[in-house]
Design an enzyme around this catalytic site. Structure first.
Site, PDB file in Angstrom:
ATOM      1  N   LYS A   1     -37.991  53.623-129.745  1.00  0.00           N
ATOM      2  CA  LYS A   1     -37.641  53.044-128.459  1.00  0.00           C
ATOM      3  C   LYS A   1     -36.322  52.294-128.544  1.00  0.00           C
ATOM      4  O   LYS A   1     -36.159  51.515-129.482  1.00  0.00           O
ATOM      5  CB  LYS A   1     -38.760  52.090-128.048  1.00  0.00           C
ATOM      6  CG  LYS A   1     -38.491  51.319-126.796  1.00  0.00           C
ATOM      7  CD  LYS A   1     -39.562  50.296-126.579  1.00  0.00           C
ATOM      8  CE  LYS A   1     -39.164  49.477-125.372  1.00  0.00           C
ATOM      9  NZ  LYS A   1     -40.032  48.364-125.155  1.00  0.00           N
TER      10      LYS A   1
ATOM     11  N   LYS B   1     -38.295  49.867-132.857  1.00  0.00           N
ATOM     12  CA  LYS B   1     -37.909  49.331-131.556  1.00  0.00           C
ATOM     13  C   LYS B   1     -36.610  48.559-131.727  1.00  0.00           C
ATOM     14  O   LYS B   1     -36.546  47.596-132.486  1.00  0.00           O
ATOM     15  CB  LYS B   1     -39.011  48.421-131.025  1.00  0.00           C
ATOM     16  CG  LYS B   1     -38.650  47.767-129.703  1.00  0.00           C
ATOM     17  CD  LYS B   1     -39.806  46.955-129.141  1.00  0.00           C
ATOM     18  CE  LYS B   1     -39.403  46.270-127.859  1.00  0.00           C
ATOM     19  NZ  LYS B   1     -40.503  45.488-127.288  1.00  0.00           N
TER      20      LYS B   1
HETATM   21  C1  PBG Z   1     -42.045  43.960-124.925  1.00  0.00           C
HETATM   22  C2  PBG Z   1     -41.562  45.189-124.276  1.00  0.00           C
HETATM   23  C3  PBG Z   1     -40.295  45.415-123.707  1.00  0.00           C
HETATM   24  C4  PBG Z   1     -40.304  46.719-123.221  1.00  0.00           C
HETATM   25  C5  PBG Z   1     -41.560  47.250-123.471  1.00  0.00           C
HETATM   26  N1  PBG Z   1     -42.313  46.294-124.143  1.00  0.00           N
HETATM   27  C6  PBG Z   1     -39.147  44.505-123.510  1.00  0.00           C
HETATM   28  C7  PBG Z   1     -38.448  43.871-124.590  1.00  0.00           C
HETATM   29  O1  PBG Z   1     -38.669  44.106-125.769  1.00  0.00           O
HETATM   30  O2  PBG Z   1     -37.623  43.034-124.225  1.00  0.00           O
HETATM   31  C8  PBG Z   1     -39.155  47.418-122.547  1.00  0.00           C
HETATM   32  C9  PBG Z   1     -39.504  48.586-121.723  1.00  0.00           C
HETATM   33  C10 PBG Z   1     -38.416  49.088-120.863  1.00  0.00           C
HETATM   34  O3  PBG Z   1     -37.255  48.618-120.888  1.00  0.00           O
HETATM   35  O4  PBG Z   1     -38.712  49.999-120.087  1.00  0.00           O
HETATM   36  N2  PBG Z   1     -43.270  43.547-124.408  1.00  0.00           N
END
Ligand code: PBG
Length: 327
Positions: free
Chosen positions: A249, A196
């Site tokens: 991601k 991520k």
């Molecule tokens: C964290 C989380 C995020 C997203 C999914 N889970 C945000 C982040 O890490 O700031 C982002 C999902 C998206 O942008 O569609 N709980």
């Protein structure tokens, strides 16, 4: 081996029937998971401004939505919660009457066949907006693990079919696996947000989830966009810790990462087509700058072609309709 003029690659592109015969990548509804945002209250369906077509839904309004998702053939939803209040320890994340816990119970009653997957993170629940608890101004990795594990167990107790840890804490998959096993949930799979990245493309989501860090950023735990070898180490580590599905991601700017992960590991790979990727298409389409249906299906096909077995996407419902030829 034939070459031009004997070889003519355009022979296989001359009409849709022939193109269909040699098409290498086909999207189907079972490729998708649909993210939903749940909020306290009743009879609420509040548009999320930067994500047209997405809403904050109260649990009662969530139910027609999940029925529709199930009817379209989408196998599961991914839940995000907006708690009533936030605190330093993110306690709303693991409260028995928390918003996600309530939503899970309601969905499992209304549409038991639909898989309920939950995002396991503290950022929507902490008043400082970070994904874990703080020590000074940095996130305390090891203290956070216990809270993530508690959150995962409470989701599964409420009926979640799968948990998806997204906090990017070292050891989070192991901590959750051992907590689940210890509480009798050895059969519950973990979909790990393994690679991520610290991405600008989460911008619209942070508006939607009210989860922007109040100070600093997430660069100390989410990955540097410049790195791909590091992503492979993250994935390897999560697999060692017991992840069943590994996620990359965001998706679009990281197709090479998806491809490398797929090539290296014999694990199901999920890709998260994140909020900013969605909003870009929506905004351009609203301006008449591109054809939304074609652009969306092209992007989703590309993510699958890169190697994703599952695509988490806000486009899921539209894509399913378009795949069966509805406009
Ligand atoms: C964290 C989380 C995020 C997203 C999914 N889970 C945000 C982040 O890490 O700031 C982002 C999902 C998206 O942008 O569609 N709980």
């Amino acid at each position: 081996m034939a070459t031009f003029p004997q070889l003519r690659l355009r022979r296989l592109r001359q009409n849709e029937a022939v193109r269909g015969m040699v098409r290498e990548t086909q999207l189907t509804p079972s490729d998708f998971l649909y993210p939903l945002f749940v909020t306290h209250g009743r009879n609420l369906k509040v548009p999320i401004e930067p994500m047209p077509g997405c809403y904050h839904l109260s649990v009662d309004r969530l139910l027609p939505e999940v029925r529709e998702v199930a009817e379209l053939g989408i196998p599961g939803v991914l839940l995000f919660g907006i708690p009533e209040s936030k605190d330093a320890a993110g306690s709303g994340a693991y409260a028995d009457q928390g918003i996600i816990q309530e939503a899970i119970r309601a969905i499992k009653q209304a549409t038991p066949q639909l898989a309920v997957i939950t995002d396991v993170c503290l950022c929507e629940y902490t008043d400082h907006g970070h994904c874990g608890v703080l020590k000074g101004d940095t996130v305390d990795n090891d203290k956070t693990l216990e809270l993530l594990a508690r959150t995962a167990v409470s989701h599964v107790e409420a009926g979640a079919d799968m948990v998806a840890p997204s906090a990017m804490m070292d050891g989070q998959v192991a901590a959750i696996r051992s907590a689940l096993d210890g509480d009798g949930y050895a059969e519950t799979p973990i979909m790990a947000y393994a690679a991520k990245y610290a991405s600008a493309f989460y911008g619209p989501f942070r508006v939607a989830a009210e989860s922007s860090p109040q100070m600093g950023d997430r660069n100390g735990y989410q990955m540097d966009p410049a790195n791909v070898r590091m992503a492979l180490r993250e994935v390897e580590q999560d697999i060692k810790e017991g992840a069943d599905i590994v996620m990359v991601k965001p998706a679009l700017a990281y197709l090479d990462v998806i491809a490398r992960v797929k090539e290296r590991f014999d694990y199901p790979v999920a890709a998260y087509n994140v909020s900013g990727e969605y909003s870009m298409i929506k905004a351009a389409a609203a301006n008449g700058w591109l054809d939304e249906q074609r652009a969306t299906l092209e992007v989703l096909t590309a993510i699958k072609r890169a190697g994703a077995d599952l695509i988490l996407t806000y486009h899921a419902k539209d894509a399913c309709r378009w795949l069966v030829g509805e406009r």
